[in-house]
Write a protein that holds these residues in place. Sequence first.
Motif, PDB file in Angstrom:
ATOM      1  N   PRO A 132       0.810  -1.225   0.000  1.00  0.00           N
ATOM      2  CA  PRO A 132       0.000   0.000   0.000  1.00  0.00           C
ATOM      3  C   PRO A 132       0.842   1.273   0.000  1.00  0.00           C
ATOM      4  CG  PRO A 132      -0.930  -1.593   1.521  1.00  0.00           C
ATOM      5  CD  PRO A 132       0.381  -2.145   1.076  1.00  0.00           C
ATOM      6  N   ALA A 133       1.967   1.261   0.731  1.00  0.00           N
ATOM      7  CA  ALA A 133       2.837   2.439   0.731  1.00  0.00           C
ATOM      8  C   ALA A 133       3.431   2.679  -0.657  1.00  0.00           C
ATOM      9  CB  ALA A 133       3.949   2.260   1.761  1.00  0.00           C
ATOM     10  N   ALA A 134       3.775   1.596  -1.356  1.00  0.00           N
ATOM     11  CA  ALA A 134       4.309   1.744  -2.712  1.00  0.00           C
ATOM     12  C   ALA A 134       3.234   2.269  -3.666  1.00  0.00           C
ATOM     13  CB  ALA A 134       4.851   0.402  -3.205  1.00  0.00           C
ATOM     14  N   TYR A 135       2.006   1.769  -3.535  1.00  0.00           N
ATOM     15  CA  TYR A 135       0.907   2.284  -4.358  1.00  0.00           C
ATOM     16  C   TYR A 135       0.646   3.763  -4.052  1.00  0.00           C
ATOM     17  CZ  TYR A 135      -0.579  -2.248  -6.223  1.00  0.00           C
ATOM     18  OH  TYR A 135      -0.648  -3.433  -6.903  1.00  0.00           O
ATOM     19  N   LEU A 136       0.745   4.137  -2.783  1.00  0.00           N
ATOM     20  CA  LEU A 136       0.521   5.531  -2.397  1.00  0.00           C
ATOM     21  C   LEU A 136       1.559   6.447  -3.036  1.00  0.00           C
ATOM     22  CD1 LEU A 136      -0.952   7.630  -0.647  1.00  0.00           C
ATOM     23  CD2 LEU A 136       0.598   7.025   1.227  1.00  0.00           C
ATOM     24  N   ALA A 137       2.825   6.046  -2.978  1.00  0.00           N
ATOM     25  CA  ALA A 137       3.875   6.862  -3.590  1.00  0.00           C
ATOM     26  C   ALA A 137       3.676   6.964  -5.102  1.00  0.00           C
ATOM     27  CB  ALA A 137       5.242   6.264  -3.271  1.00  0.00           C
ATOM     28  N   LEU A 138       3.289   5.853  -5.729  1.00  0.00           N
ATOM     29  CA  LEU A 138       3.050   5.874  -7.172  1.00  0.00           C
ATOM     30  C   LEU A 138       1.846   6.742  -7.513  1.00  0.00           C
ATOM     31  CD1 LEU A 138       3.836   4.794  -9.959  1.00  0.00           C
ATOM     32  CD2 LEU A 138       2.385   2.800  -9.519  1.00  0.00           C
ATOM     33  N   GLY A 139       0.781   6.651  -6.710  1.00  0.00           N
ATOM     34  CA  GLY A 139      -0.403   7.472  -6.954  1.00  0.00           C
ATOM     35  C   GLY A 139      -0.117   8.954  -6.812  1.00  0.00           C
ATOM     36  N   ARG A 140       0.665   9.332  -5.824  1.00  0.00           N
ATOM     37  CA  ARG A 140       1.033  10.742  -5.665  1.00  0.00           C
ATOM     38  C   ARG A 140       1.808  11.247  -6.875  1.00  0.00           C
ATOM     39  NH1 ARG A 140       2.906  10.473   0.689  1.00  0.00           N
ATOM     40  NH2 ARG A 140       0.849  10.972   1.602  1.00  0.00           N
ATOM     41  N   ASP A 141       2.707  10.417  -7.390  1.00  0.00           N
ATOM     42  CA  ASP A 141       3.475  10.825  -8.562  1.00  0.00           C
ATOM     43  C   ASP A 141       2.576  10.965  -9.784  1.00  0.00           C
ATOM     44  OD1 ASP A 141       6.352  11.051  -9.792  1.00  0.00           O
ATOM     45  OD2 ASP A 141       5.255   9.660 -11.098  1.00  0.00           O
ATOM     46  N   VAL A 142       1.614  10.054  -9.935  1.00  0.00           N
ATOM     47  CA  VAL A 142       0.689  10.127 -11.071  1.00  0.00           C
ATOM     48  C   VAL A 142      -0.123  11.415 -11.016  1.00  0.00           C
ATOM     49  CG1 VAL A 142      -1.365   9.077 -12.098  1.00  0.00           C
ATOM     50  CG2 VAL A 142       0.556   7.636 -11.428  1.00  0.00           C
ATOM     51  N   VAL A 143      -0.631  11.762  -9.833  1.00  0.00           N
ATOM     52  CA  VAL A 143      -1.437  12.980  -9.690  1.00  0.00           C
ATOM     53  C   VAL A 143      -0.581  14.223  -9.881  1.00  0.00           C
ATOM     54  CG1 VAL A 143      -2.835  14.317  -8.075  1.00  0.00           C
ATOM     55  CG2 VAL A 143      -3.112  11.838  -8.206  1.00  0.00           C
TER      56      VAL A 143
END
Length: 292
Positions: A132-143
Amino acid sequence: MEEPFDPYYKWLGIPPHEQPPNHYRLLGINAFESDPDVISAAADRQMGHIRTYQTGPHAGASQRILNEVAAARVCLLDAGSRSAYNHELRAKFSAEGGAIQAGNLLAENLRGATRYAILELERLWVLRLRLPAAYLALGRDVVREGRFLEELSGQYARLDEIVRRHRSLRPAAGGDRAKTESTAGQGTSYWGLMHDSVRTVRLWFGIAVFHYRHRAALRGMGRAAYAAHQAESGPEHLAGQVQTLKARLDQLQTSLERLSTVPEGHYLSPQRAAWLLLAILLLPVLLLLWLF
């Protein structure tokens, strides 16, 4: 302190865990040997070797072992005595073998249960925290970069709604704070203080809910982006981290599935052994809680 002298080990090479030796071990021949010539020659050899110590400081031990070798020779050279002795010896070997097998089985179950517990804890750590932390970091970068606007329009809309609802709370909070400051020094009733406290708690609760929903939406953004584009979903270090964690999660799942089957010759799988061990460890705690 000097260790006691062990004539069986020093003279015949019989270690302590094999003492007292059976007749065959004492003569240095294979168990259940039936050839009289082999038995007789072995007894003569052992007696000749032991006699060399008759004049030394351990003459008493030498004579005792000579008597035991002679008794073993007489027993094994007589067919009837040898048959009865072999029956007793086989029963002893069977009992010892069963105890050893049970001990080995228990040790294997404990090792399997420990390995299952370690792998399960690692799986939960990867699944609930690291991924989940990796998905969160990736999602922040996408946004932040505004990627995949059309493909992830639903995710972007959800994120905008969460931010908009949070911002709608801020003017009300500011108005409440101004109202509170304007009435400061004029004295407030008990119910007024309670009302202000409730509004403050609701405000902080709303902020906590916003952060929870916002992070969940960003994780969903990262998960959707990776599912659609894999390694192209973001920078190499972010997408690569997600890929590594998912591969590790698959490895752990495969290992746990293998440990959930019952091995040949066992009664429990490592998975059930781990849960049984956990129940045994928790039982005293539950009893203490129930008693006190």
